[in-house]
Motif scaffolding. Structure first.
Motif, PDB file in Angstrom:
ATOM      1  N   VAL A  15      10.048  -0.042 -17.024  1.00 54.99           N
ATOM      2  CA  VAL A  15       9.721  -1.205 -17.837  1.00 54.99           C
ATOM      3  C   VAL A  15       8.243  -1.574 -17.724  1.00 54.99           C
ATOM      4  CG1 VAL A  15      10.203  -3.647 -18.229  1.00 54.99           C
ATOM      5  CG2 VAL A  15      12.067  -2.056 -17.765  1.00 54.99           C
ATOM      6  N   THR A  16       7.662  -1.421 -16.544  1.00 55.96           N
ATOM      7  CA  THR A  16       6.243  -1.727 -16.397  1.00 55.96           C
ATOM      8  C   THR A  16       5.403  -0.821 -17.283  1.00 55.96           C
ATOM      9  OG1 THR A  16       6.617  -2.437 -14.120  1.00 55.96           O
ATOM     10  CG2 THR A  16       4.343  -1.989 -14.755  1.00 55.96           C
ATOM     11  N   ALA A  17       5.792   0.450 -17.354  1.00 58.79           N
ATOM     12  CA  ALA A  17       5.077   1.376 -18.232  1.00 58.79           C
ATOM     13  C   ALA A  17       5.229   0.963 -19.698  1.00 58.79           C
ATOM     14  CB  ALA A  17       5.603   2.794 -18.019  1.00 58.79           C
ATOM     15  N   ASP A  18       6.433   0.562 -20.069  1.00 55.82           N
ATOM     16  CA  ASP A  18       6.653   0.119 -21.455  1.00 55.82           C
ATOM     17  C   ASP A  18       5.784  -1.094 -21.781  1.00 55.82           C
ATOM     18  OD1 ASP A  18       8.498   2.099 -21.788  1.00 55.82           O
ATOM     19  OD2 ASP A  18      10.243   0.822 -21.428  1.00 55.82           O
ATOM     20  N   LEU A  19       5.731  -2.063 -20.852  1.00 56.14           N
ATOM     21  CA  LEU A  19       4.936  -3.265 -21.082  1.00 56.14           C
ATOM     22  C   LEU A  19       3.453  -2.928 -21.199  1.00 56.14           C
ATOM     23  CD1 LEU A  19       6.666  -5.758 -18.627  1.00 56.14           C
ATOM     24  CD2 LEU A  19       6.710  -5.862 -21.112  1.00 56.14           C
ATOM     25  N   ALA A  20       3.007  -1.991 -20.376  1.00 57.14           N
ATOM     26  CA  ALA A  20       1.604  -1.595 -20.432  1.00 57.14           C
ATOM     27  C   ALA A  20       1.273  -0.964 -21.782  1.00 57.14           C
ATOM     28  CB  ALA A  20       1.297  -0.626 -19.295  1.00 57.14           C
ATOM     29  N   MET A  21       2.170  -0.094 -22.268  1.00 56.89           N
ATOM     30  CA  MET A  21       1.925   0.555 -23.557  1.00 56.89           C
ATOM     31  C   MET A  21       1.971  -0.442 -24.707  1.00 56.89           C
ATOM     32  SD  MET A  21       3.799   4.267 -23.290  1.00 56.89           S
ATOM     33  CE  MET A  21       5.343   3.688 -22.624  1.00 56.89           C
ATOM     34  N   ALA A  22       2.712  -1.548 -24.518  1.00 54.42           N
ATOM     35  CA  ALA A  22       2.812  -2.575 -25.562  1.00 54.42           C
ATOM     36  C   ALA A  22       1.659  -3.576 -25.508  1.00 54.42           C
ATOM     37  CB  ALA A  22       4.139  -3.315 -25.433  1.00 54.42           C
ATOM     38  N   GLY A  23       0.750  -3.369 -24.560  1.00 58.14           N
ATOM     39  CA  GLY A  23      -0.407  -4.262 -24.499  1.00 58.14           C
ATOM     40  C   GLY A  23      -0.450  -5.165 -23.289  1.00 58.14           C
ATOM     41  N   GLY A  24       0.585  -5.089 -22.427  1.00 57.59           N
ATOM     42  CA  GLY A  24       0.577  -5.877 -21.211  1.00 57.59           C
ATOM     43  C   GLY A  24       1.014  -7.324 -21.417  1.00 57.59           C
ATOM     44  N   LEU A  25       0.935  -8.098 -20.336  1.00 58.40           N
ATOM     45  CA  LEU A  25       1.412  -9.477 -20.352  1.00 58.40           C
ATOM     46  C   LEU A  25       0.281 -10.504 -20.268  1.00 58.40           C
ATOM     47  CD1 LEU A  25       4.417  -9.110 -17.883  1.00 58.40           C
ATOM     48  CD2 LEU A  25       4.524  -9.319 -20.343  1.00 58.40           C
ATOM     49  N   THR A  26      -0.943 -10.048 -20.457  1.00 58.26           N
ATOM     50  CA  THR A  26      -2.090 -10.952 -20.299  1.00 58.26           C
ATOM     51  C   THR A  26      -1.984 -12.181 -21.196  1.00 58.26           C
ATOM     52  OG1 THR A  26      -3.486  -9.080 -19.712  1.00 58.26           O
ATOM     53  CG2 THR A  26      -4.598 -11.108 -20.405  1.00 58.26           C
ATOM     54  N   SER A  27      -1.585 -11.960 -22.470  1.00 58.82           N
ATOM     55  CA  SER A  27      -1.545 -13.080 -23.411  1.00 58.82           C
ATOM     56  C   SER A  27      -0.494 -14.110 -23.034  1.00 58.82           C
ATOM     57  CB  SER A  27      -1.255 -12.567 -24.836  1.00 58.82           C
ATOM     58  OG  SER A  27       0.012 -11.926 -24.878  1.00 58.82           O
ATOM     59  N   LEU A  28       0.532 -13.703 -22.279  1.00 56.23           N
ATOM     60  CA  LEU A  28       1.558 -14.647 -21.849  1.00 56.23           C
ATOM     61  C   LEU A  28       1.214 -15.301 -20.513  1.00 56.23           C
ATOM     62  CD1 LEU A  28       4.795 -12.611 -22.706  1.00 56.23           C
ATOM     63  CD2 LEU A  28       3.828 -14.507 -23.982  1.00 56.23           C
ATOM     64  N   LEU A  29       0.678 -14.492 -19.585  1.00 56.34           N
ATOM     65  CA  LEU A  29       0.426 -15.011 -18.241  1.00 56.34           C
ATOM     66  C   LEU A  29      -0.812 -15.897 -18.167  1.00 56.34           C
ATOM     67  CD1 LEU A  29       1.222 -11.897 -15.999  1.00 56.34           C
ATOM     68  CD2 LEU A  29       2.529 -14.003 -16.192  1.00 56.34           C
ATOM     69  N   SER A  30      -1.849 -15.559 -18.923  1.00 57.80           N
ATOM     70  CA  SER A  30      -3.101 -16.318 -18.804  1.00 57.80           C
ATOM     71  C   SER A  30      -2.933 -17.796 -19.124  1.00 57.80           C
ATOM     72  CB  SER A  30      -4.175 -15.689 -19.695  1.00 57.80           C
ATOM     73  OG  SER A  30      -4.531 -14.421 -19.193  1.00 57.80           O
ATOM     74  N   PRO A  31      -2.282 -18.160 -20.274  1.00 60.88           N
ATOM     75  CA  PRO A  31      -2.108 -19.602 -20.542  1.00 60.88           C
ATOM     76  C   PRO A  31      -1.271 -20.304 -19.481  1.00 60.88           C
ATOM     77  CG  PRO A  31      -1.712 -18.302 -22.528  1.00 60.88           C
ATOM     78  CD  PRO A  31      -1.801 -17.335 -21.386  1.00 60.88           C
ATOM     79  N   PHE A  32      -0.249 -19.596 -18.945  1.00 58.73           N
ATOM     80  CA  PHE A  32       0.599 -20.196 -17.919  1.00 58.73           C
ATOM     81  C   PHE A  32      -0.214 -20.455 -16.649  1.00 58.73           C
ATOM     82  CE2 PHE A  32       3.165 -19.463 -14.092  1.00 58.73           C
ATOM     83  CZ  PHE A  32       4.068 -20.494 -14.209  1.00 58.73           C
ATOM     84  N   LEU A  33      -1.016 -19.468 -16.241  1.00 57.05           N
ATOM     85  CA  LEU A  33      -1.793 -19.628 -15.017  1.00 57.05           C
ATOM     86  C   LEU A  33      -2.879 -20.697 -15.157  1.00 57.05           C
ATOM     87  CD1 LEU A  33      -2.192 -15.857 -14.072  1.00 57.05           C
ATOM     88  CD2 LEU A  33      -0.715 -17.532 -12.962  1.00 57.05           C
ATOM     89  N   ALA A  34      -3.320 -20.918 -16.388  1.00 64.27           N
ATOM     90  CA  ALA A  34      -4.387 -21.893 -16.601  1.00 64.27           C
ATOM     91  C   ALA A  34      -3.886 -23.332 -16.686  1.00 64.27           C
ATOM     92  CB  ALA A  34      -5.149 -21.550 -17.884  1.00 64.27           C
TER      93      ALA A  34
END
Length: 582
Positions: A15-34
Motif C-alpha cells: 500500500v505504501t508503494a501504491d500511495l507513493a505512485m499516486a502522489g503521496g499523502l503530502t496534500s492531506l498530512l500538511s494541512p493537518f500538521l499545520a
C-alpha cells in the motif's frame, strides 16, 4: 540470474508503494500538521529519529540504482509460495465477466434525494402534476440525515400577513449581526407560502403539525424585570429579551403587576421558542408532526418519526429508483443522472440530496474552518455542488450549518456540568471563544470568525482529582477570569435546552439560571477533552431565485441544498417550504 522476488509482501510494502505512485499523502498530512502549533515539528522529529535508527548517517544506499527488470514468465512459473499457491503464470489480468447493462429509467421529473426535502418535493410533484411521470431517486429514506434525526422538529414560519414585515426586519438584523447575506424577497415569499405548504403536507400524509409544548422555565421573572417605558415599540424583559409593547402590557396586566410590582410574571409562554428571541416574532412556529387527534406532550411527545412521515410522502410517487446518483449532466434537452447500475433520463431535475460537506476539498474545509471531513454529520455526495462548479453556474458564498464534535460525537448543546471551552493560542495562552450556552450553529459561527478549528472542552467531573490549573496551567484559569465573552443563559431557549436531557431523559440534574451561566471554577475537579469544529452539512449551492430555480430545467430543494429563509439556524428543525416551492 534473475533476481529473486519476495513470495509475500506486507500490507505496508504494497500500500505504501501504491500511495507513493499516486502522489503521496503530502496534500492531506500538511494541512493537518499545520493546524496545531508544534505538531509539524514533532512529526519531523519522530520521522528523523526512526529513519536514523534504520539508516545511520542519514543515507539510504541504492537510491541511484535502476529498477530491476521484471522476471520473464518462465522464471515466474515454477515459483510456489509456502502455502502451495502458485504465482500468476503471465502478467495479464484475467478477462472480466460480462457486465450487466445499467437499468435506464425515463421520467418527466426526477427528484434526487429521499430525505425530508426530497420526499416532500417528489410527493408535491406527483400530486400537483398527475400527468407527469415522477421518479424519486436515492439510496432510501432510512439512510437520510432526516431519518437519523428521529422525531424531527420543524420550523414553520406561518405568521399572519401583518407580521411578515416584522419577521423580515428581525431576520435582516440577525443576518447583519452574523455577517451573512440575506435575500429579503426570497425570504418573504418563503414565509408567505409556508401556511399553504403546511396544509398541503397535512392533507397528503394524514398528519397534523402542532406547536411543541415546553416544560417550565428555570427562571421566573418578576414584575420589576419589565422595562417601564416603551421604546421604539418594544419593551425589554430581563432574561427574556425584547417584546412588542402590546405583548408586554398584556403580560404585565395578567400577572397583576399593577397591584404589586414584586409579584412574579405568570408563565405566559408555554411553547418552545426559537434559538434567537427575535422579539418573539416566531413564537409557536416550532412544530412536531402527529397523527390526527393526537395531542403533543412535553418530552413524551407522541409525535411521528421523520421516517414514517417520509414513507407516507413517497407512497404518492409512482416510481422509486434505489441508488446513489454519481454524476448529473444536461445536454440542452434532458438530464442524465448516472449511478452505479442505473441511469435516469428526465426533462426536469430537482436536487434535494443535501450538501457536500463529506466530499468537500481541503481548501473548502479550511475556508469553512472545519477540522476535517470526519467532523461532518451529513454524509452526502455533494452532486449538486460538483455539477454546478463543473457547469460554471453562479454559486452561493461558502457556508454551512455548524456543529462541534467531541470524540467523534456531535455536540448539539453543551449539556455537561459547567461546560467551558478554551482556545489555545500559538504562544500557549488561552482565550474564551464564545458563550457556551448558545446553540450549535451560533457557537460554530463564532469559532469560524476566530479561526478556531480545535479547542479544549472542560467540564466539572467529581470523578476526577485535578483542577483546571493542574491540568492546563495557571494561564487557563487566568483566561477565564479575564474573559470578555460571558456565559449568560439569558434567553428562555438557552435555559430550556440546558435542562432538556435531565428533564426529558432523567439523566443529569436540571439547573437554575445562575448555574446555567457558570463556567468551571478554580477548585472544580475537571475533565478536559478536545472539541473540534465541524458542520451538519454545507448550505451552499448554485444561486437560485425565489422559486428555488437555478437552471431552465433544474431546481434545488432542502435546507442543505438551498435554505430559503436565512442561511443560518434561527430555531430547531428543518423547513418544508423550499421543497414545496419547487
Amino acid at each position: 540470474a534473475q533476481p529473486d522476488a519476495a513470495l509475500k509482501y506486507s500490507w505496508d510494502t504494497k500500500v505504501t508503494a501504491d500511495l507513493a505512485m499516486a502522489g503521496g499523502l503530502t496534500s492531506l498530512l500538511s494541512p493537518f500538521l499545520a493546524k496545531k502549533s508544534g505538531r509539524r515539528e514533532a512529526f519531523d522529529e519522530r520521522v528523523a529519529y526512526n529513519y536514523n535508527l534504520t539508516f545511520p548517517g542519514g543515507e539510504l544506499a541504492g537510491e541511484d540504482a535502476p529498477f530491476a527488470p521484471a522476471p520473464a514468465a518462465p522464471a515466474i512459473a515454477p515459483l510456489v509460495a509456502p502455502t502451495g499457491a502458485r504465482d500468476f503464470a503471465l502478467c495479464e489480468r484475467p478477462p472480466r465477466p460480462p457486465s450487466t447493462p445499467p437499468v435506464i429509467h425515463d421520467c418527466d421529473i426526477a427528484v434526487i434525494g429521499q430525505g425530508l426535502a426530497g420526499s416532500t418535493a417528489a410527493m408535491a410533484a406527483s400530486l400537483l402534476r398527475p400527468d407527469a411521470s415522477v421518479c424519486s431517486v436515492g439510496p432510501g429514506p432510512h439512510l437520510s440525515t432526516s431519518a437519523a434525526s428521529g422525531a424531527g422538529w420543524l420550523l414553520l414560519p406561518d405568521v399572519q400577513p401583518s407580521q411578515i414585515t416584522k419577521v423580515l426586519d428581525e431576520l435582516a438584523k440577525l443576518a447583519d449581526e452574523k455577517g451573512l447575506p440575506f435575500d429579503r424577497e426570497r425570504a418573504e415569499y418563503f414565509i408567505s407560502m409556508t401556511g399553504e405548504a403546511q396544509s398541503f403536507v397535512e392533507n397528503a400524509t394524514n398528519s397534523s403539525f402542532v406547536q411543541v409544548p415546553a416544560y417550565a422555565d428555570s427562571f421566573s421573572p418578576s414584575c420589576n424585570d419589565v422595562q417601564l417605558c416603551c421604546t421604539d415599540g418594544r419593551r425589554f424583559v430581563q432574561a427574556y429579551g425584547n417584546f412588542s409593547c402590546v405583548d408586554v402590557k398584556v403580560w404585565y396586566q395578567e400577572s397583576r403587576c399593577c397591584i404589586s410590582d414584586t409579584s412574579k410574571l405568570t408563565s405566559k409562554w408555554s411553547n418552545w421558542p426559537t434559538y434567537y428571541h427575535m422579539e418573539n416574532t416566531l413564537y409557536g412556529k416550532i412544530k412536531w408532526v402527529v397523527d390526527p387527534g393526537v395531542t403533543a406532550q412535553q418530552c413524551a411527545n407522541q409525535n411521528l418519526l421523520m421516517l414514517p412521515l417520509m414513507q407516507r410522502m413517497l407512497d404518492h410517487v409512482n416510481k422509486i429508483v434505489t441508488g446513489t446518483v454519481q454524476s448529473a449532466t444536461y445536454d440542452g434537452y434532458r438530464w442524465s443522472l448516472v449511478g452505479d447500475d442505473f441511469a435516469v433520463s428526465s426533462k426536469i431535475s430537482i436536487f434535494a440530496n443535501g450538501g457536500f460537506g463529506a466530499a468537500a476539498s481541503s481548501e473548502e474545509l479550511a475556508e469553512l474552518g472545519v477540522y476535517s471531513n470526519s467532523e461532518v454529520h451529513g454524509r452526502n455526495t455533494g452532486i449538486l455542488w460538483q455539477t454546478a462548479k463543473a457547469a460554471g453556474w453562479p454559486l452561493d458564498p461558502l457556508n454551512a450549518w455548524y456543529l462541534e464534535f467531541v470524540n467523534g460525537m456531535p455536540q448539539w448543546f453543551l449539556w455537561d456540568d459547567r461546560a467551558t471551552v478554551l482556545a489555545q493560542k500559538q504562544d500557549g495562552s488561552y482565550s474564551v471563544v464564545y458563550d457556551e450556552s448558545e446553540a450549535y450553529d451560533s457557537r460554530g459561527r463564532s469559532r469560524r470568525e476566530h479561526n478556531v478549528t480545535d479547542a479544549l472542552y472542560i467540564v466539572r467531573d467529581p470523578s476526577q482529582t485535578s483542577n483546571i490549573s493542574a491540568l492546563l496551567g495557571s494561564e487557563a484559569e487566568e483566561a477565564l477570569k479575564a474573559a470578555t465573552v460571558p456565559k449568560t443563559c439569558d434567553t428562555r431557549s438557552k435555559r430550556l435546552w440546558r435542562n432538556f436531557i435531565p428533564t426529558c431523559y432523567n439523566y443529569g440534574v436540571a439547573v437554575n439560571m445562575v448555574e446555567c451561566s457558570t463556567r468551571v471554577q478554580p477548585a472544580d475537579p475537571v475533565r478536559v477533552t478536545s472539541i473540534k469544529q465541524g458542520i451538519i452539512d454545507t448550505i451552499s449551492g448554485p444561486v437560485v431565485d425565489r422559486y428555488q430555480n437555478f437552471h431552465p430545467a433544474g431546481w434545488a430543494a432542502g435546507n442543505a441544498a438551498s435554505p430559503g429563509l436565512i442561511p443560518m439556524y434561527v430555531g430547531p428543525g428543518s423547513t418544508l417550504g423550499n421543497a414545496l416551492m419547487t
